[in-house]
Every structure is written in structure tokens, then in C-alpha cells.
Write an enzyme that holds these catalytic residues in place. Structure first.
Site, PDB file in Angstrom:
ATOM      1  N   LYS A  22       0.832  -1.211   0.000  1.00 18.39           N
ATOM      2  CA  LYS A  22       0.000   0.000   0.000  1.00 18.39           C
ATOM      3  C   LYS A  22       0.865   1.259   0.000  1.00 18.39           C
ATOM      4  CE  LYS A  22      -1.768   1.568   4.018  1.00 18.39           C
ATOM      5  NZ  LYS A  22      -1.461   2.994   4.246  1.00 18.39           N
ATOM      6  N   ASN A  23       1.873   1.278   0.863  1.00 20.10           N
ATOM      7  CA  ASN A  23       2.654   2.504   1.015  1.00 20.10           C
ATOM      8  C   ASN A  23       3.601   2.760  -0.156  1.00 20.10           C
ATOM      9  OD1 ASN A  23       1.361   3.012   3.372  1.00 20.10           O
ATOM     10  ND2 ASN A  23       3.098   2.577   4.717  1.00 20.10           N
ATOM     11  N   CYS A 125      -4.793  13.312  13.175  1.00 22.09           N
ATOM     12  CA  CYS A 125      -4.626  11.911  12.842  1.00 22.09           C
ATOM     13  C   CYS A 125      -4.515  11.145  14.139  1.00 22.09           C
ATOM     14  CB  CYS A 125      -3.364  11.752  12.020  1.00 22.09           C
ATOM     15  SG  CYS A 125      -2.849  10.061  11.861  1.00 22.09           S
ATOM     16  N   ARG A 130       1.405  14.654  13.434  1.00 23.03           N
ATOM     17  CA  ARG A 130       1.840  14.420  12.059  1.00 23.03           C
ATOM     18  C   ARG A 130       1.749  15.662  11.169  1.00 23.03           C
ATOM     19  NH1 ARG A 130      -0.366   8.649  10.069  1.00 23.03           N
ATOM     20  NH2 ARG A 130       1.495   8.628   8.797  1.00 23.03           N
ATOM     21  N   ASP A 315       5.338   0.662  11.736  1.00 22.87           N
ATOM     22  CA  ASP A 315       4.083   0.024  11.309  1.00 22.87           C
ATOM     23  C   ASP A 315       3.978  -1.440  11.760  1.00 22.87           C
ATOM     24  OD1 ASP A 315       3.224   2.363  10.188  1.00 22.87           O
ATOM     25  OD2 ASP A 315       3.620   1.789   8.117  1.00 22.87           O
ATOM     26  N   ARG A 407      -8.489  -0.603   5.211  1.00 26.04           N
ATOM     27  CA  ARG A 407      -7.645   0.408   4.560  1.00 26.04           C
ATOM     28  C   ARG A 407      -6.295  -0.184   4.159  1.00 26.04           C
ATOM     29  NH1 ARG A 407      -6.331   5.400   7.792  1.00 26.04           N
ATOM     30  NH2 ARG A 407      -5.055   5.533   5.928  1.00 26.04           N
TER      31      ARG A 407
HETATM   32  C1  UD1 Z   1       4.724   6.895   6.125  1.00 25.99           C
HETATM   33  C2  UD1 Z   1       3.817   5.690   6.016  1.00 25.99           C
HETATM   34  C3  UD1 Z   1       3.358   5.250   7.393  1.00 25.99           C
HETATM   35  C4  UD1 Z   1       4.577   5.013   8.286  1.00 25.99           C
HETATM   36  C5  UD1 Z   1       5.505   6.216   8.271  1.00 25.99           C
HETATM   37  C6  UD1 Z   1       6.803   5.968   9.024  1.00 25.99           C
HETATM   38  C7  UD1 Z   1       2.757   5.992   3.864  1.00 25.99           C
HETATM   39  C8  UD1 Z   1       1.512   6.300   3.101  1.00 25.99           C
HETATM   40  N1  UD1 Z   1       2.668   6.042   5.197  1.00 25.99           N
HETATM   41  O1  UD1 Z   1       3.948   7.944   6.703  1.00 25.99           O
HETATM   42  O2  UD1 Z   1       2.598   4.049   7.258  1.00 25.99           O
HETATM   43  O3  UD1 Z   1       4.137   4.766   9.605  1.00 25.99           O
HETATM   44  O4  UD1 Z   1       5.851   6.579   6.921  1.00 25.99           O
HETATM   45  O5  UD1 Z   1       7.476   4.881   8.480  1.00 25.99           O
HETATM   46  O6  UD1 Z   1       3.784   5.685   3.292  1.00 25.99           O
HETATM   47  N2  UD1 Z   1       7.028  14.682  10.348  1.00 25.99           N
HETATM   48  C9  UD1 Z   1       7.140  16.022  10.641  1.00 25.99           C
HETATM   49  N3  UD1 Z   1       6.953  16.909   9.632  1.00 25.99           N
HETATM   50  C10 UD1 Z   1       6.643  16.531   8.364  1.00 25.99           C
HETATM   51  C11 UD1 Z   1       6.552  15.157   8.066  1.00 25.99           C
HETATM   52  C12 UD1 Z   1       6.750  14.256   9.093  1.00 25.99           C
HETATM   53  O7  UD1 Z   1       7.404  16.405  11.779  1.00 25.99           O
HETATM   54  O8  UD1 Z   1       6.482  17.398   7.491  1.00 25.99           O
HETATM   55  C13 UD1 Z   1       7.234  13.687  11.436  1.00 25.99           C
HETATM   56  C14 UD1 Z   1       5.989  12.844  11.703  1.00 25.99           C
HETATM   57  O9  UD1 Z   1       5.109  13.496  12.591  1.00 25.99           O
HETATM   58  C15 UD1 Z   1       6.605  11.613  12.303  1.00 25.99           C
HETATM   59  C16 UD1 Z   1       7.922  11.468  11.527  1.00 25.99           C
HETATM   60  O10 UD1 Z   1       8.182  12.747  10.972  1.00 25.99           O
HETATM   61  O11 UD1 Z   1       6.882  11.811  13.670  1.00 25.99           O
HETATM   62  C17 UD1 Z   1       7.915  10.444  10.422  1.00 25.99           C
HETATM   63  O12 UD1 Z   1       6.791  10.653   9.592  1.00 25.99           O
HETATM   64  P1  UD1 Z   1       6.813  10.308   8.027  1.00 25.99           P
HETATM   65  O13 UD1 Z   1       7.975   9.431   7.739  1.00 25.99           O
HETATM   66  O14 UD1 Z   1       6.660  11.561   7.265  1.00 25.99           O
HETATM   67  O15 UD1 Z   1       5.478   9.459   7.876  1.00 25.99           O
HETATM   68  P2  UD1 Z   1       4.472   9.443   6.667  1.00 25.99           P
HETATM   69  O16 UD1 Z   1       5.196   9.678   5.393  1.00 25.99           O
HETATM   70  O17 UD1 Z   1       3.300  10.293   6.977  1.00 25.99           O
END
Ligand code: UD1
Length: 427
Positions: A22-23, A125, A130, A315, A407
């Protein structure tokens, strides 16, 4: 609302086909926005999140044709042909974005291709605040003007994006993917430093390369992207889902069963295989995937800390906690990626688990047995951790709110039932 009923105590034995990730699929679908030609994606999983993103892409003007197996029809992945000949709208509305955070991934491609985008902020969320600040700061460094108004990100780059050096202060999968896609069409060279190394990021980089993007450093923490005028069509097959793989490995382990996970890739799961090994579960490569078997006797408690890839994936944290709840001895599980990702703890405790949370760590004292209960799913991975616990628990468990499971897990109850689990969906 559907529920899932499980009568525990039966070992999971047999073969489980692993679906496309999915991701990986979600960012790959948004990459179709970067080209006027057709992107053909195969091995897509049949999941609610894929449909949600398809609906969003359609309202941007993407034409989508579906081939391959229909939903629920075997384990052969679906094939989608996505053609973004003309982008008819650069606006991603709140009612679609709020359903799925990954919708923010349309921002980079729309901005790079059209010079503008208006994307709703994803909002709250269940697993922490996030934010998307890293996505926005990165795009600003590529020359975009970004404005937040009325809950929307208004991004503009009328003269196109320009390559730059972007050093991420923390590893973000989504920000890396958004910036990677945007940089493919920027003028000049972009360096993404402290980039996420998750296999899903590499899968995206490979697909972009076959669309004509020039990317160096794939699989490393520094991605160098030389912008090109335009991208062309391509065909790409989605990698197998490493989280689904780990989840079923744990289902087999907790029940004392033995499974072969068809299509699974060990190189995506080294840290998980290492932890499972220390807990008393052997995971070995076969020519069809991975073979998983628990050693005789009970599992052992093992400390686990989630980290960006190649570390242990967040995850799989909830599922690991279920495993440790039924192991011999104690395990300290530390969540270093997301705040507030222990919502499964109270539900697991209702099934007889002994878990105490202290800040970002949970002390799990393994119990000789767990017991069935009526429980509530709170998010995708938390829900499946309850299923795993239920498979080993004495008696009956009913998991409510299974739309969370739908999902991210394709035909979960069919795959487990085919391996002997007593599991059914109650409509
Ligand atoms: C993706 C995955 C999710 C997984 C996560 C971490 C998808 C669709 N989802 O989510 O299943 O749990 O990676 O492996 O691929 N952060 C910030 N600012 C930002 C972006 C992120 O502070 O602009 C923080 C987040 O709050 C979190 C950390 O960075 O604490 C990691 O998040 P991120 O790797 O961005 O997760 P996703 O891409 O949302």
C-alpha cells in the site's frame, strides 16, 4: 459496520500470498500526475486507500483504467493505467484529503507539472499530530511560494521549480517522496540529504527513473536528482508489502504455526527477522518467499525500538507488542517515530496483557495466555495487533470498527482462514 469474530487457539499453518505494498502504491499513483503519458502500475493491492486516492486523482483530471483481477478475486494484483493528459484541477479538496493523509503526495507533482496546487491540510490523525512542515519547507527551497489559508496549502511556482539542497532535520518518508517527485521536473540539480531509505521510496525512485527521471543515490540517505523537461509513460510493478509480511509472520509465531509467505522479500525485513529470531521464530528465505516457524516452546521477550529504515518499522510496533504480550519474560517496546502510537495498549490489556506505558516506551510482561474479549480498532496497525492477539487468545474475540483494517489489509480474514484460523466477518 462490519466486525470480525475470531475464536483463538488454532495454529496458523499454510501459504499466504503477500499483496503489493500500500505505502509504495500510493506515491506511485501520484507520480502519474508528473507525465502527460500513461503510467501502468501492476501488483496494486485491492484496498480502500487505493480507491480513495484514485478518486482524488480522477478529480485532478487523471483517466484511470483498471485491468487485472477484480477486487476480492484471488491474490493477483490489480493493474491500473493512469493517464494525466491534461490536469483539469490543481485543487485537492478537504473531503477527499481528510480520508487519507497520503493525499498530501499530490502536492509535489501538481506543483512541478502545473506550477500551482491547492491541497487541503490533512488535519488531525489518530497517531499523533503528524505535521507536513517538512514537505512545505522543502518545496519553498525549490522556489515555491507557499501560503496557508482556510485550511489549504496554496503553493505557486509560476516560473517552475529550481533545484536546491534540502537537508531534512528528521527522516520523513512522505516528505522525501513529495520532494523527490517535485525535483524530477525542477530546473537543475536537487540534493535531498537525510532522505528516507524505506523500500517504498526506492520503489518510487525506480519508477520515476523508468519515466525518464535522472536520480542518483537510490537506497541511500542522499538522493541527487537532475531535473528533466518532461517525464514519459512507463510500466512498473509494485513491491510486496513488507508490513503485511511481518504481520502474518507474527500471526504464525504467536499461534505456534508455520507459514510460507509467498512473494515476500527478506531484504525489506532484516531488522524484523533479527528480532523474530531472538524471540524464537525462524524466518528463512525460500525460492517463493519466506518460511516462518516458531521454535518449540514459548516465545521470549525481546526489547524493540522503532526507527527509520533499515531499523524496525513503526508500522509493525503494535503487532510486535501482541507477540510480546504472550511471550515468556518482559519486553521494552519503544516508539521513536510517532507520539501517541500506543492506542492498542488498553485494548490488549482487556485481553489479559500486562502492559505499562511510560512516555515513549511500553513495558510488556508476557503472560502464559491471553483471553478473548470485545475490542475496538483505533487505527490500521492497532487493529491488526488485536487480530494477532485474538488468534492466540482463549475463547472468542470480536474486533469492532474493522474499516481500519480494510484500509491496509487485503482480504485479511480469507488469508488467515485459508491457514486454519477460525475467523469470520460479521456484516
Ligand atoms: C509513512 C507511512 C506510514 C509510516 C511512516 C513511518 C505511507 C503512506 N505512510 O507515513 O505508514 O508509519 O511513513 O514509516 O507511506 N514529520 C514532521 N513533519 C513533516 C513530516 C513528518 O514532523 O512534514 C514527522 C511525523 O510526525 C513523524 C515522523 O516525521 O513523527 C515520520 O513521519 P513520516 O515518515 O513523514 O510518515 P508518513 O510519510 O506520513
Amino acid at each position: 459496520m462490519d466486525r470480525i469474530r475470531i475464536c483463538g487457539g488454532v495454529p496458523i499453518n499454510g501459504e499466504i500470498p503477500i499483496s503489493g505494498a500500500k505505502n509504495a502504491a500510493l506515491p506511485l499513483m501520484t507520480a502519474a500526475l508528473l507525465s502527460a503519458e500513461t503510467l501502468t502500475l501492476s501488483n496494486l493491492p485491492h484496498l480502500a486507500d487505493i480507491t480513495t486516492l484514485a478518486n482524488l486523482l480522477v478529480q485532478h483530471g487523471v483517466e484511470i483504467r483498471m485491468n487485472g483481477a477484480a477486487a476480492g478475486d484471488g491474490h493477483i494484483g490489480r493493474v491500473l493505467e493512469l493517464s494525466a493528459g491534461t490536469i483539469t484541477s490543481t485543487r485537492a479538496p478537504y473531503d477527499l484529503v481528510r480520508k487519507m493523509r497520503a493525499s498530501i503526495l499530490v502536492l509535489g507533482p501538481l506543483l512541478a507539472r502545473e506550477g500551482r496546487a491547492e491541497v487541503s491540510l490533512p488535519g488531525g490523525c489518530a497517531i499523533g499530530t503528524r505535521p507536513v512542515d517538512l514537505h512545505l519547507k522543502g518545496l519553498t527551497l525549490l522556489g515555491a511560494e507557499i501560503d496557508l489559508r482556510e485550511g489549504y496549502v496554496h503553493a505557486a511556482a509560476p516560473n517552475g521549480l529550481v533545484g536546491a539542497e534540502i537537508v531534512f532535520p528528521m527522516v520523513s518518508v512522505g516528505a522525501t517522496e513529495n520532494l523527490l517527485m517535485a525535483a524530477t521536473l525542477a530546473k537543475g540539480t536537487t540534493r535531498l540529504v537525510n532522505a528516507a531509505r524505506e523500500p517504498e521510496v526506492t520503489d518510487l525512485a525506480l519508477c520515476l527513473t523508468s519515466m525518464g527521471a535522472r536520480i542518483e543515490g537510490m537506497g541511500s540517505d542522499t538522493l541527487i536528482i537532475h531535473g528533466v523537461e518532461r517525464l514519459h509513460g512507463a510500466a512498473h510493478s509494485v513491491i510486496p508489502d513488507r508490513i503485511e509480511t511481518g504481520t502474518y509472520a507474527m500471526a504464525a509465531a504467536i499461534t505456534g504455526g508455520e507459514v510460507e509467505l509467498l512473494g515476500a522479500k527478506a531484504e525489506h525485513l532484516r531488522s524484523v527477522i533479527e528480532i523474530l529470531g531472538r524471540a524464537g521464530v525462524s524466518v528463512t528465505e525460500t525460492n517463493r518467499g519466506l518460511h516462518v516457524k516458531r521454535a518449540d516452546g514459548r516465545l521470549h521477550g525481546v526489547d524493540v525500538m522503532t526507527e527509520p529504515f533499515p531499523g524496525f518499522p513503526t508500522d509493525l510496533q503494535a503487532q510486535t507488542m501482541s507477540l510480546m504480550a504472550a511471550a515468556e519474560g518482559a519486553a521494552m517496546i519503544t516508539e521513536s517515530i510517532f507520539e501517541n502510537r500506543f492506542m492498542h495498549v488498553p485494548e490488549l490489556c482487556r485481553m489479559g496483557a500486562d502492559i505499562n506505558v511510560h512516555g515513549a516506551s511500553a513495558m510488556v510482561r508476557g503472560q502464559p495466555s491471553l483471553t478473548g474479549a470485545e475490542v475496538m480498532a483505533t487505527d490500521l496497525r492497532a487493529s491488526v495487533s488485536l487480530v494477532i492477539a485474538a488468534l492466540a487468545a482463549q475463547g472468542e474475540t470480536v474486533v469492532n470498527r474493522v474499516y481500519h483494517l480494510d484500509r491496509g489489509y487485503e482480504r485479511l480474514e480469507d488469508k488467515l482462514a485459508a491457514c486454519g484460523a477460525r475467523i469470520e466477518r460479521i456484516k
